[in-house]
Scaffold this active site. Structure first.
Site, PDB file in Angstrom:
ATOM      1  N   TYR A 144       0.857  -1.194   0.000  1.00 43.73           N
ATOM      2  CA  TYR A 144       0.000   0.000   0.000  1.00 43.73           C
ATOM      3  C   TYR A 144       0.885   1.232   0.000  1.00 43.73           C
ATOM      4  O   TYR A 144       1.840   1.319   0.774  1.00 43.73           O
ATOM      5  CB  TYR A 144      -0.880  -0.007   1.247  1.00 43.73           C
ATOM      6  CG  TYR A 144      -1.784   1.203   1.384  1.00 43.73           C
ATOM      7  CD1 TYR A 144      -2.846   1.388   0.513  1.00 43.73           C
ATOM      8  CD2 TYR A 144      -1.583   2.131   2.397  1.00 43.73           C
ATOM      9  CE1 TYR A 144      -3.682   2.497   0.646  1.00 43.73           C
ATOM     10  CE2 TYR A 144      -2.419   3.232   2.538  1.00 43.73           C
ATOM     11  CZ  TYR A 144      -3.474   3.412   1.660  1.00 43.73           C
ATOM     12  OH  TYR A 144      -4.303   4.502   1.801  1.00 43.73           O
ATOM     13  N   ASP A 239       9.244   2.858  -0.141  1.00 41.76           N
ATOM     14  CA  ASP A 239       8.198   3.509   0.634  1.00 41.76           C
ATOM     15  C   ASP A 239       8.386   3.092   2.086  1.00 41.76           C
ATOM     16  O   ASP A 239       7.963   2.019   2.494  1.00 41.76           O
ATOM     17  CB  ASP A 239       6.811   3.103   0.103  1.00 41.76           C
ATOM     18  CG  ASP A 239       5.684   3.748   0.901  1.00 41.76           C
ATOM     19  OD1 ASP A 239       5.985   4.425   1.905  1.00 41.76           O
ATOM     20  OD2 ASP A 239       4.517   3.563   0.519  1.00 41.76           O
ATOM     21  N   LYS A 267       4.319   9.071   8.996  1.00 42.42           N
ATOM     22  CA  LYS A 267       4.059   8.486  10.320  1.00 42.42           C
ATOM     23  C   LYS A 267       5.036   8.934  11.419  1.00 42.42           C
ATOM     24  O   LYS A 267       4.853  10.019  11.957  1.00 42.42           O
ATOM     25  CB  LYS A 267       3.937   6.971  10.177  1.00 42.42           C
ATOM     26  CG  LYS A 267       2.744   6.640   9.256  1.00 42.42           C
ATOM     27  CD  LYS A 267       2.344   5.203   9.182  1.00 42.42           C
ATOM     28  CE  LYS A 267       1.048   5.075   8.396  1.00 42.42           C
ATOM     29  NZ  LYS A 267       1.067   4.296   7.200  1.00 42.42           N
TER      30      LYS A 267
HETATM   31  C1  LIG Z   1       0.342   4.745   5.791  1.00 41.75           C
HETATM   32  C2  LIG Z   1       1.100   4.489   4.562  1.00 41.75           C
HETATM   33  C3  LIG Z   1       1.018   5.348   3.446  1.00 41.75           C
HETATM   34  C4  LIG Z   1       0.037   6.484   3.364  1.00 41.75           C
HETATM   35  O1  LIG Z   1       0.263   7.477   4.299  1.00 41.75           O
HETATM   36  P1  LIG Z   1      -0.948   8.477   4.669  1.00 41.75           P
HETATM   37  O2  LIG Z   1      -0.308   9.440   5.633  1.00 41.75           O
HETATM   38  O3  LIG Z   1      -2.018   7.626   5.262  1.00 41.75           O
HETATM   39  O4  LIG Z   1      -1.390   9.123   3.414  1.00 41.75           O
HETATM   40  C5  LIG Z   1       1.849   5.111   2.373  1.00 41.75           C
HETATM   41  N1  LIG Z   1       2.720   4.068   2.371  1.00 41.75           N
HETATM   42  C6  LIG Z   1       2.801   3.232   3.417  1.00 41.75           C
HETATM   43  C7  LIG Z   1       3.796   2.120   3.362  1.00 41.75           C
HETATM   44  C8  LIG Z   1       2.002   3.397   4.535  1.00 41.75           C
HETATM   45  O5  LIG Z   1       2.073   2.527   5.532  1.00 41.75           O
END
Ligand SMILES: *Cc1c(COP(=O)(O)O)cnc(C)c1O
Length: 428
Positions: A144, A239, A267
């Site tokens: 994701y 990511d 995060k």
């Molecule tokens: C949470 C997450 C996102 C998206 O971040 P948001 O702040 O919710 O837009 C993208 N990549 C990864 C791996 C994530 O865990």
């Protein structure tokens, strides 16, 4: 066992908010029942609107590595509030945070802040396309990367929980440019690249997949992708929105010693406030406006409050003892859970790295592919989730989400969680 106040609020919420939630994975669709509403938190605990206390393993979906209401983070935000909420202009603090990120993650030479992880991945891909002059991208099944159009193909997290890997409203022409390959299978990546490599702008991957539960990269997988990207002039994007500063101070790239061209963060770097970041090699990052022709912007980007929380967070976790303690506590919890599952004859296994973990109701000894994740026993998970909740342990309400440890989780919380699990397993 949703309390009366949560029930009432959920009922009312559904009248005004689609599905009653502002992000689909907060709904309990993956486990059944209605979501809880929270009003407070403290250390390892969440407190719901019916005064129930829960040991929390969601940690606001990852950022709260220091636990809830950490005094230093709260202090840093409060201090900034005295000076201003936002200026819509440059600040010394954002320079400090950028410098800090570049120091801690050596593959990042320059970095730009955004307001969410979704923006970070979306922008990184745009830059990679601008840099290479190519349109097509590669992602992996079950990963994701936020909810932008071209990435909602075989995506993890809420998209998996709802059993809808793709979304309505995403034009097919967008997703035609997104190729999806199986996670942890380097031979299929090699086969794909030998045919298509020279048309690909970037590979985007969660170096540890944390949105299909938790799947770690097999030895050679990330190294293999690095080699393929080098060979075909493709930008490799890690990511690390979830893994950055959580599995180790330097992220998954420091754990596996594979250096990407670009990295996305989020995060943890906001300490719980909205933030994201993307960075990488200078020659790539200098493609961005105002230096280069790739446009990217944000009204609230580098919000002074989020930046203050972020600097404080990175300062607070720079002592190697923090990640060592997190990893040890996580290990203790995983060992304890496996032991108790075994003594109750429940097929169960776990994955974990640093302060992140995944639990699987699976006959397999190890889980390392999307298909293995998808064939876990979801019925057992649903029952386990509710048994744990009844005993005051709050897990992510989906079998496809990772769990998060904080340094506020001490011996007493781990023991209580294991005692709850013993009862939950015995009832399955
Ligand atoms: C949470 C997450 C996102 C998206 O971040 P948001 O702040 O919710 O837009 C993208 N990549 C990864 C791996 C994530 O865990």
């Amino acid at each position: 066992m949703t309390g009366a106040n949560s029930q009432r609020l959920f009922h009312e919420a559904q009248a005004y908010i689609p599905g009653g939630v502002n992000s689909p994975v907060r709904a309990f669709r993956g486990v059944g029942g209605n979501p809880l509403f929270f009003k407070g938190s403290e250390g390892a605990y969440l407190i719901d609107v019916d005064e129930n206390r829960y040991i929390d393993y969601v940690g606001a979906w990852g950022p709260l590595i220091l636990g809830h209401g950490n005094k230093k983070i709260v202090g840093a935000i409060t201090e900034q509030l005295q000076h201003g909420i936002g200026y819509g202009a440059s600040t010394e603090a954002e320079v400090k945070l950028a410098k800090k990120i570049c120091e801690v993650v050596p593959s990042i030479e320059k970095v730009r802040l955004t307001t969410s992880g979704t923006e970070a991945t979306m922008s990184a891909i745009r830059v990679a396309r601008g840099f290479t002059g190519r349109d097509e991208i590669v992602k992996f099944e079950g990963c994701y990367h936020g909810h932008s159009d071209g990435l909602l193909v075989k995506a993890g997290s809420g998209a998996l929980t709802l059993g809808k890997p793709d979304s309505l409203g995403v034009p097919e022409d967008y997703t035609k440019l997104t190729h999806v390959l199986p996670y942890n299978c380097i031979t299929s990546a090699e086969a794909f690249f030998s045919q298509n490599g020279d048309r690909i702008a970037c590979v985007i991957i969660e170096p540890i997949a944390g949105n299909m539960n938790l799947v770690t990269p097999l030895p050679g997988f990330l190294e293999g992708l690095r080699a393929l990207c080098d060979k075909h002039g493709v930008v490799l994007i890690f990511d690390e929105v979830m893994t950055g500063f959580r599995v180790a101070l330097g992220g998954a790239q420091s754990v596996y010693q594979v250096s990407p061209d670009m990295t996305c963060l989020g995060k943890v770097i906001g300490g719980g406030l909205p933030i994201g970041a993307f960075g990488g090699k200078q020659e790539i990052m200098d493609m961005i406006a105002p230096l280069g022709g790739v446009y990217q912007a944000g009204t609230l980007s580098g919000s002074p409050l989020a930046v203050a929380a972020g600097i404080c967070m990175l300062d607070s976790i720079s002592d190697p003892k923090i990640h060592k303690d997190l990893a040890e506590t996580t290990q203790r919890l995983m060992d304890g859970l496996k032991e108790r599952a075994k003594s109750n004859n429940i097929p169960f296994t776990t994955n974990h790295v640093g302060g992140m973990f995944g639990c699987f109701f699976s006959e397999e000894e190890t889980v390392s592919t999307y298909n293995q994740v998808m064939s876990c026993n979801s019925h057992s998970f649903q029952k386990y989730f509710h048994f744990m909740l009844e005993q005051g342990v709050y897990l992510a309400p989906s079998a496809f989400e990772a769990g998060f440890m904080s340094i506020a989780h001490q011996e007493v919380e781990i023991t209580a969680t294991l005692n709850a699990a013993e009862i939950a397993f015995s009832k399955l």
